[in-house]
Scaffold this motif. Sequence first.
Motif, mmCIF file in Angstrom:
data_model
loop_
_atom_site.group_PDB
_atom_site.id
_atom_site.type_symbol
_atom_site.label_atom_id
_atom_site.label_comp_id
_atom_site.label_asym_id
_atom_site.label_seq_id
_atom_site.Cartn_x
_atom_site.Cartn_y
_atom_site.Cartn_z
ATOM 1 N N ALA A 81 9.959 -14.505 -9.848
ATOM 2 C CA ALA A 81 10.816 -13.926 -11.384
ATOM 3 C C ALA A 81 10.110 -14.382 -12.464
ATOM 4 N N ASN A 82 9.316 -13.386 -13.098
ATOM 5 C CA ASN A 82 8.514 -13.953 -14.236
ATOM 6 C C ASN A 82 7.560 -15.109 -13.266
ATOM 7 N N GLU A 83 7.723 -16.229 -13.744
ATOM 8 C CA GLU A 83 6.922 -17.470 -13.116
ATOM 9 C C GLU A 83 7.211 -17.409 -12.387
ATOM 10 N N ASN A 84 8.399 -17.859 -11.997
ATOM 11 C CA ASN A 84 9.588 -18.471 -10.765
ATOM 12 C C ASN A 84 9.400 -17.952 -9.324
ATOM 13 N N PHE A 85 8.546 -18.530 -8.559
ATOM 14 C CA PHE A 85 8.110 -18.541 -6.692
ATOM 15 C C PHE A 85 9.672 -18.043 -5.911
ATOM 16 N N LEU A 86 10.157 -16.977 -5.859
ATOM 17 C CA LEU A 86 11.071 -17.166 -5.010
ATOM 18 C C LEU A 86 11.313 -16.777 -3.812
ATOM 19 N N ALA A 87 9.665 -16.152 -2.727
ATOM 20 C CA ALA A 87 10.123 -16.398 -1.825
ATOM 21 C C ALA A 87 8.802 -16.048 -1.717
ATOM 22 N N ARG A 88 7.842 -16.535 0.360
ATOM 23 C CA ARG A 88 6.302 -15.764 0.990
ATOM 24 C C ARG A 88 6.856 -15.581 2.072
ATOM 25 N N VAL A 89 6.425 -14.325 2.167
ATOM 26 C CA VAL A 89 6.967 -13.785 3.904
ATOM 27 C C VAL A 89 5.656 -13.830 4.697
ATOM 28 N N ALA A 90 5.051 -14.828 5.495
ATOM 29 C CA ALA A 90 4.273 -14.316 6.993
ATOM 30 C C ALA A 90 4.170 -13.983 7.266
ATOM 31 N N LEU A 91 3.404 -12.828 7.819
ATOM 32 C CA LEU A 91 3.166 -12.296 8.671
ATOM 33 C C LEU A 91 2.090 -12.054 10.196
ATOM 34 N N THR A 92 2.778 -12.087 11.196
ATOM 35 C CA THR A 92 1.558 -11.702 12.140
ATOM 36 C C THR A 92 1.127 -10.474 12.883
ATOM 37 N N GLY A 143 -0.540 -7.452 14.695
ATOM 38 C CA GLY A 143 -0.124 -6.984 15.851
ATOM 39 C C GLY A 143 1.484 -6.745 16.152
ATOM 40 N N PHE A 144 2.166 -7.637 15.430
ATOM 41 C CA PHE A 144 4.077 -7.626 15.744
ATOM 42 C C PHE A 144 5.118 -7.119 14.232
ATOM 43 N N THR A 145 3.352 -7.095 13.444
ATOM 44 C CA THR A 145 5.247 -6.582 12.202
ATOM 45 C C THR A 145 4.256 -6.114 11.244
ATOM 46 N N LYS A 146 4.141 -5.059 10.607
ATOM 47 C CA LYS A 146 3.903 -4.082 9.264
ATOM 48 C C LYS A 146 4.379 -5.025 7.974
ATOM 49 N N ALA A 147 2.931 -4.538 6.649
ATOM 50 C CA ALA A 147 3.137 -5.195 5.549
ATOM 51 C C ALA A 147 4.132 -4.881 4.939
ATOM 52 N N ILE A 148 5.108 -5.439 5.179
ATOM 53 C CA ILE A 148 6.658 -4.512 4.211
ATOM 54 C C ILE A 148 7.414 -6.342 4.283
ATOM 55 N N ALA A 149 8.051 -6.728 3.483
ATOM 56 C CA ALA A 149 9.109 -7.270 3.557
ATOM 57 C C ALA A 149 10.029 -6.810 2.394
ATOM 58 N N THR A 150 11.280 -7.075 2.698
ATOM 59 C CA THR A 150 12.284 -6.984 2.366
ATOM 60 C C THR A 150 13.204 -8.010 2.245
ATOM 61 N N LEU A 151 13.283 -8.726 1.018
ATOM 62 C CA LEU A 151 14.455 -9.753 0.443
ATOM 63 C C LEU A 151 15.065 -9.616 -0.635
ATOM 64 N N GLY A 209 1.382 -1.041 0.372
ATOM 65 C CA GLY A 209 0.028 0.268 -0.241
ATOM 66 C C GLY A 209 0.656 1.263 0.425
ATOM 67 N N SER A 210 0.776 2.287 -0.709
ATOM 68 C CA SER A 210 0.836 3.500 -0.728
ATOM 69 C C SER A 210 0.499 4.223 0.411
ATOM 70 N N ILE A 211 -0.517 3.440 0.779
ATOM 71 C CA ILE A 211 -0.833 4.253 2.312
ATOM 72 C C ILE A 211 -1.137 2.862 2.813
ATOM 73 N N SER A 212 -0.299 3.474 4.218
ATOM 74 C CA SER A 212 -0.413 1.853 4.774
ATOM 75 C C SER A 212 -1.547 1.174 5.679
ATOM 76 N N HIS A 213 -1.516 -0.385 5.551
ATOM 77 C CA HIS A 213 -2.384 -0.861 5.584
ATOM 78 C C HIS A 213 -2.437 -1.194 7.222
ATOM 79 N N VAL A 214 -3.313 -1.500 7.919
ATOM 80 C CA VAL A 214 -3.170 -1.983 9.637
ATOM 81 C C VAL A 214 -3.528 -3.237 9.182
ATOM 82 N N MET A 215 -2.430 -3.404 10.016
ATOM 83 C CA MET A 215 -1.932 -5.155 11.248
ATOM 84 C C MET A 215 -2.750 -4.731 12.203
#
Length: 122
Positions: free
Chosen positions: A68-79, A81-89, A49-55
Amino acid sequence: MEDKNFFDGMNHPANAADLTDAEKKHIPLIGSSDSVKPGEPFEVSVTVGSISHVMEPAHHIQWIELYANENFLARVALTPGFTKAIATLTVVMETTGIVTLKAIERCNIHGLWENTKRIIVG
Ligand SMILES: [Fe+2]
C-alpha cells in the motif's frame, strides 16, 4: 518473449493497450472496493493473469506480494501442484486519502511483474 532476460528488473508489457497472451498470464490483477473506510477491514484479491498461469513444478508463480503505497503488507508463498496463483488478503487502512495498492508476483521462468490500483480511503 524468449530472447529477454526476465530476471533483469521488473517486467512490463511492451504495449499496455495490446497485451500478448504471455503478458496476460503474468500481470497481476488487483480486486478490491474502489473506496473503503478508515479502520474497517476490506478484502484485496490478487489474481495472476487475466489468463490463468500454470502452476506446475517446472513453471509456476512462486509468490505474490501486496503493498500500500510503499508499505509492504504481505507475501504469499505458493506451491505448484497444490495452489492457484491467487491470494486474498484482509487489509485495513488507518489514514484517509488516496492509496495505491501494488501487487508484485514472481514467475520462476518469467520473473517479476507488477500492477497497481488506486483506492480512496475516506
Ligand atoms: Fe511464467
